[in-house]
Design a protein around this motif. Structure first.
Motif, short mmCIF file in Angstrom:
data_model
loop_
_atom_site.label_atom_id
_atom_site.label_comp_id
_atom_site.label_asym_id
_atom_site.label_seq_id
_atom_site.Cartn_x
_atom_site.Cartn_y
_atom_site.Cartn_z
N GLU A 78 0.83 -1.20 0.00
CA GLU A 78 0.00 0.00 0.00
C GLU A 78 0.87 1.26 0.00
O GLU A 78 0.46 2.31 -0.49
N ASP A 97 -0.67 -4.48 3.41
CA ASP A 97 -0.91 -3.17 4.04
C ASP A 97 -0.06 -3.25 5.31
O ASP A 97 -0.46 -3.85 6.31
N ASP A 100 -2.01 -0.95 9.15
CA ASP A 100 -3.41 -0.55 8.95
C ASP A 100 -3.93 0.17 10.20
O ASP A 100 -3.65 -0.25 11.32
N GLY A 101 -4.68 1.24 9.97
CA GLY A 101 -5.26 2.00 11.10
C GLY A 101 -4.30 3.06 11.59
O GLY A 101 -4.27 3.38 12.77
N GLU A 260 -6.51 -4.71 1.44
CA GLU A 260 -7.36 -4.75 2.64
C GLU A 260 -8.58 -5.65 2.45
O GLU A 260 -8.77 -6.61 3.21
MG LIG Z 1 -5.32 -0.07 5.88
#
Ligand SMILES: [Mg+2]
Ligand SMILES: O=P(O)(O)OC[C@H]1O[C@](O)(COP(=O)(O)O)[C@@H](O)[C@@H]1O
Ligand SMILES: [Mg+2]
Length: 330
Positions: A78, A97, A100-101, A260
């Motif tokens: 990503e 990814d 993530d977050g 994702e």
């Molecule tokens: Mg993500």
């Protein structure tokens, strides 16, 4: 690579090197996250225009170098513009990814790493731009109060927990099954005014609780970490929605198909749930470009099917607030 970073007894042979590398990098990242510091510092933007934090870049480097040593062929992240050939004689292609977050880094809320594995092909396009049904493994690592990993090799979902004393992921469940009865939904409700009518109608009916057409009270969650929402839903059931909406740039939702939605969809289906773009199954779709986005709905089969059915209702039915919607009584 360390001698052992994950219990490999239930991992098919062809995936052992890649799983050792993911577990080794994940355990290192979990130590860095626990240590803290300036991990949430903004450092630039990635090719997709998303703000990058220091930890996004660090996680990307960590996974890329660990996977490079594990003999993988293709790596798509990503955080990178295009896919990289790590090792021309390697096998397998991995999309990741790495973090993530990332909006949750500073607030000490659970974040994660999501990965998806395909057979390698001669080019990066052929390896990644293909039907998501062709994934051969997928999973995530969650950096929460406990660090854990969920992974599927296409035969159920395995659940591992990181032992903080040894740095090894131990198998805690060989075939996780998602509960199919929960009255929780997860959506970023601040976007209500931008949603399409079927999504508003579905959420209106949940919010109406006992007095509405569903005749049931619901609870709501929104963590803004896809991995943390997926983990809760795998353990406790419920449904997640990140639909498309009327904001500029959200015509196809926010989340990315390759990094994702595809891998989470594979896990959820393997645990007995369903995942869609609100209407059609995610795994039936083909990735067109590396960073492509898609609306995303996943969770208990009955809830995902119900959301698709709201899209088939006539407009008059959908727009009548608390209309009869007799079809949808709980
Ligand atoms: Mg993500
Ligand atoms: O801030 P919003 O619009 O609620 O979006 C939250 C979503 O964005 C994400 O953080 C996107 O992932 P990245 O942090 O990898 O960019 C998801 O984990 C989460 O579900
Ligand atoms: Mg990310």
């Amino acid at each position: 690579m360390t001698a052992m970073s994950i219990d490999t007894t239930q991992i098919p042979g062809e995936f052992r090197p890649v799983m050792q590398a993911l577990a080794e990098a994940g355990a290192k990242l979990s130590v860095l996250i626990r240590r803290g510091g300036e991990l949430g510092r903004p450092v630039g933007t990635n090719s997709d225009g998303d703000g990058q934090k220091a930890l996004d870049v660090l996680a990307d480097d960590l996974f890329r170098s660990a996977l490079g040593r594990a003999g993988l062929r293709w790596f798509a992240s990503e955080e990178q513009d295009s896919a990289i050939e790590l090792n021309p004689s390697g096998r397998l292609a991995i999309a990741i990814d790495p973090l993530d977050g990332s909006s949750n880094i500073d607030t000490n809320v659970s974040i994660g790493t999501i990965f998806s594995i395909y057979p390698d092909e001669a080019t990066s396009e052929a390896s990644f731009l293909r039907p998501m049904r062709q994934q051969i493994a997928a999973g995530y690592i969650i950096y929460g109060p406990r660090c854990a990993m969920m992974v599927t090799f296409g035969d159920g979902v395995q659940h591992y927990a990181l032992d903080p004393d040894t740095g090894v992921f131990r198998l805690v469940e060989t075939r996780l099954v998602m509960p199919d009865c929960s009255f929780e939904f997860a959506i970023n409700a601040s976007n209500y005014r931008h949603w399409s009518r079927p999504i508003r109608a579905y959420i209106d009916d949940c919010l109406a609780g006992l007095d509405g057409p569903r005749e049931t009270n619901f609870n709501m969650r929104w963590i803004a970490s896809l991995v943390a929402e997926a983990h809760r839903i795998l353990i406790r059931g419920g449904v997640f929605l990140y639909p498309s909406d009327a904001r500029k740039g959200y015509e196809r939702g926010r989340l990315r198909m390759l990094y994702e939605c595809g891998p989470i969809a594979f896990l959820i289906e393997q645990a007995g749930g369903q995942a869609s773009d609100a209407c059609e199954p995610i795994l039936m779709q083909t990735v067109g470009t590396l960073h492509q986005r898609t609306p995303f709905v996943f969770g208990s089969t009955e809830k995902v099917a119900r959301i698709a059915a709201y899209h088939d209702l006539p407009d008059t039915e959908v727009s009548a607030l608390f209309g009869n919607r007799g079809l949808f009584r709980a």
